[in-house]
Design an enzyme around this catalytic site. Sequence first.
Site, mmCIF file in Angstrom:
data_model
loop_
_atom_site.group_PDB
_atom_site.id
_atom_site.type_symbol
_atom_site.label_atom_id
_atom_site.label_comp_id
_atom_site.label_asym_id
_atom_site.label_seq_id
_atom_site.Cartn_x
_atom_site.Cartn_y
_atom_site.Cartn_z
ATOM 1 C CB SER A 67 -0.965 0.014 1.185
ATOM 2 O OG SER A 67 -0.291 0.283 2.394
ATOM 3 C CE LYS A 104 -3.026 2.127 4.178
ATOM 4 N NZ LYS A 104 -2.283 0.953 4.603
#
Length: 146
Positions: A67, A104
């Site tokens: 990701s 993230k």
Amino acid sequence: MVTNSSERLTFFIPEAIEGASVPIFDAGISAGFPSPAEDFNEQHLSLDEELVKNKETTFYARVSGQSMIGAGLDDNDLLVIDRSLEPENNKIAVCFLDGEFTVKRLRVSDGEVWLQPENPNYPIINITEDNNFLIWGIVTNVIKKV
């Protein structure tokens, strides 16, 4: 170790490698024409001294998942995470979200928080009151194998 479907973070305590030092050749490695080998001056480098500013609040974590590949975080990279740093918009953070760790990019705007992956194949996560959410630490460095 806590896992989820997009990442797996394995945490390491810095004391496990404290005091370890490796040789460094302080000559500036040329990306153009090679310089003569005799110009190299060997010294020792402590990765803790270079990468860790706050020893008591810094941890290492190994990541797997895709990701964050657009931010240069690849499978098996070692993250240096400082828990004493204040979270800010656009920083890369290790977060605890609904019982799982994830890494993230933080997006903060108009009182809202999003977790932005750096891969278009993964969704942006909007943090709401319904989430069990904690910003665990800020990524300060990434150690890669080449």
